[in-house]
Structure formats: C-alpha cells, structure tokens
Write a protein that holds these residues in place. Sequence first.
Motif, PDB file in Angstrom:
ATOM      1  N   GLU A  39       0.802  -1.165   0.180  1.00 14.23           N
ATOM      2  CA  GLU A  39       0.180  -0.085  -0.028  1.00 14.23           C
ATOM      3  C   GLU A  39       0.711   1.339  -0.171  1.00 14.23           C
ATOM      4  O   GLU A  39       0.331   2.393  -0.445  1.00 14.23           O
ATOM      5  CB  GLU A  39      -0.935   0.077   1.229  1.00 14.23           C
ATOM      6  N   SER A  40       2.149   1.117   0.398  1.00 21.42           N
ATOM      7  CA  SER A  40       2.907   2.405   0.540  1.00 21.42           C
ATOM      8  C   SER A  40       3.662   2.493  -0.687  1.00 21.42           C
ATOM      9  O   SER A  40       4.364   3.688  -1.094  1.00 21.42           O
ATOM     10  CB  SER A  40       3.789   2.225   1.766  1.00 21.42           C
ATOM     11  N   LYS A  42       4.660   3.800  -4.461  1.00 20.83           N
ATOM     12  CA  LYS A  42       4.288   4.867  -5.148  1.00 20.83           C
ATOM     13  C   LYS A  42       4.456   4.781  -6.551  1.00 20.83           C
ATOM     14  O   LYS A  42       5.245   4.129  -7.007  1.00 20.83           O
ATOM     15  CB  LYS A  42       4.931   6.041  -4.519  1.00 20.83           C
ATOM     16  N   VAL A  54       1.081   9.340  -6.083  1.00 18.66           N
ATOM     17  CA  VAL A  54       0.277   8.895  -5.563  1.00 18.66           C
ATOM     18  C   VAL A  54       0.855   7.401  -4.786  1.00 18.66           C
ATOM     19  O   VAL A  54       1.407   6.532  -5.549  1.00 18.66           O
ATOM     20  CB  VAL A  54      -1.076   8.894  -5.922  1.00 18.66           C
ATOM     21  N   ASN A  55       0.519   7.118  -3.586  1.00 20.68           N
ATOM     22  CA  ASN A  55       0.715   5.625  -2.985  1.00 20.68           C
ATOM     23  C   ASN A  55      -0.454   5.042  -3.438  1.00 20.68           C
ATOM     24  O   ASN A  55      -1.493   5.269  -3.849  1.00 20.68           O
ATOM     25  CB  ASN A  55       1.113   5.710  -1.618  1.00 20.68           C
ATOM     26  N   SER A  57      -2.276   2.795  -1.611  1.00 27.56           N
ATOM     27  CA  SER A  57      -3.334   2.884  -0.736  1.00 27.56           C
ATOM     28  C   SER A  57      -4.320   3.901  -1.322  1.00 27.56           C
ATOM     29  O   SER A  57      -5.555   4.005  -1.504  1.00 27.56           O
ATOM     30  CB  SER A  57      -3.271   3.004   0.710  1.00 27.56           C
ATOM     31  N   HIS A  58      -3.670   5.145  -1.392  1.00 34.58           N
ATOM     32  CA  HIS A  58      -4.627   6.291  -1.737  1.00 34.58           C
ATOM     33  C   HIS A  58      -5.055   6.170  -3.305  1.00 34.58           C
ATOM     34  O   HIS A  58      -6.327   6.557  -3.532  1.00 34.58           O
ATOM     35  CB  HIS A  58      -3.699   7.593  -1.905  1.00 34.58           C
ATOM     36  N   ASP A  61      -8.320   4.415  -3.144  1.00 32.42           N
ATOM     37  CA  ASP A  61      -9.401   4.748  -3.170  1.00 32.42           C
ATOM     38  C   ASP A  61      -9.894   5.814  -4.279  1.00 32.42           C
ATOM     39  O   ASP A  61     -11.227   6.111  -4.541  1.00 32.42           O
ATOM     40  CB  ASP A  61      -9.260   5.826  -1.795  1.00 32.42           C
ATOM     41  N   LEU A  62      -8.948   6.596  -4.743  1.00 28.29           N
ATOM     42  CA  LEU A  62      -9.149   7.623  -5.734  1.00 28.29           C
ATOM     43  C   LEU A  62      -9.626   7.024  -7.301  1.00 28.29           C
ATOM     44  O   LEU A  62     -10.356   7.460  -8.019  1.00 28.29           O
ATOM     45  CB  LEU A  62      -7.729   8.383  -6.326  1.00 28.29           C
ATOM     46  N   GLU A  67     -10.762   9.202 -10.538  1.00 32.77           N
ATOM     47  CA  GLU A  67      -9.552  10.168 -10.698  1.00 32.77           C
ATOM     48  C   GLU A  67      -8.705  10.126 -11.747  1.00 32.77           C
ATOM     49  O   GLU A  67      -7.948  10.993 -12.306  1.00 32.77           O
ATOM     50  CB  GLU A  67      -8.800   9.834  -9.400  1.00 32.77           C
TER      51      GLU A  67
END
Length: 130
Positions: A39-40, A42, A54-55, A57-58, A61-62, A67
């Motif tokens: 998840e970390s 990038k 962006v990593n 995990s983010h 969600d995006l 996005e």
Amino acid sequence: MPSATAILSWAFTLLSFTSRAFAEVCDLCPTPDHFPGDESAKFKYTKGDQLQIVNCSHAFDLAKEGEFASCNELHNNTVICQCGPLEQEPFSCNLCGGDQLLPLPDRIVAQKTCSEWQDIATKDFEMDCS
C-alpha cells in the motif's frame, strides 16, 4: 451581480465536475477481489498537464472516484502495487483453545485418541470452532 470570486469558484467547480465526468471509474487492481499488497508503494500518473505521485493505498480509493483518465493506464501500476487476493490465515481449530497443547494426546475418547480428534478439528470443524 455575482463577484468575480464567486464566478471563478463556480467555473472551477464546473470544470472539476466536467473533467471527472469524462474519467473512467475503475478499481486500482484489474481483478475486483484483489487489493494492493504494498500500500505504501508509489507511482506517477498524469492528471491534465500535471504529473502526480500517489501511493497505492490512496490510489485504491481515488480510482473508485474517477480520478484516473484511463483504467488501462492505471492497471499498468498493479505490478508496483503488487495487487493480489487478501491472504487469509490458514484455518486451524485447537481443541484446547488458543495455543495450548493437548494435555493427554494419547487418551482415547469415543474410539479415537485426542490427537486424532485434534487432526479432525483442524481440518473439519471450522463452523464450530471458536
């Protein structure tokens, strides 16, 4: 008459909504039941004329919010994010509870030793194990 700030705010909101309307909504990982393993980690992607970092995990969600402009481009990052199924702990049912060992593994109960019952419990008692 509305102020210049109000007009700019309205235009920005409309532009933001319009750009998202043309984005694809998809999952970060191409297989729906897969999740980022790292998840970390990038990766880079282009949003408009800006390079974004962006990593995973983010990004997970995006992606659901539309996005990213292209699901195919997004899915190219699944190697970086190490997408895969969630690893589940192997099932194990211990008759004594927790990590306790059988006190009398050779004792016979209902024509089986306690060790034999433990082997059966480990393989077959998932619904009754607590």
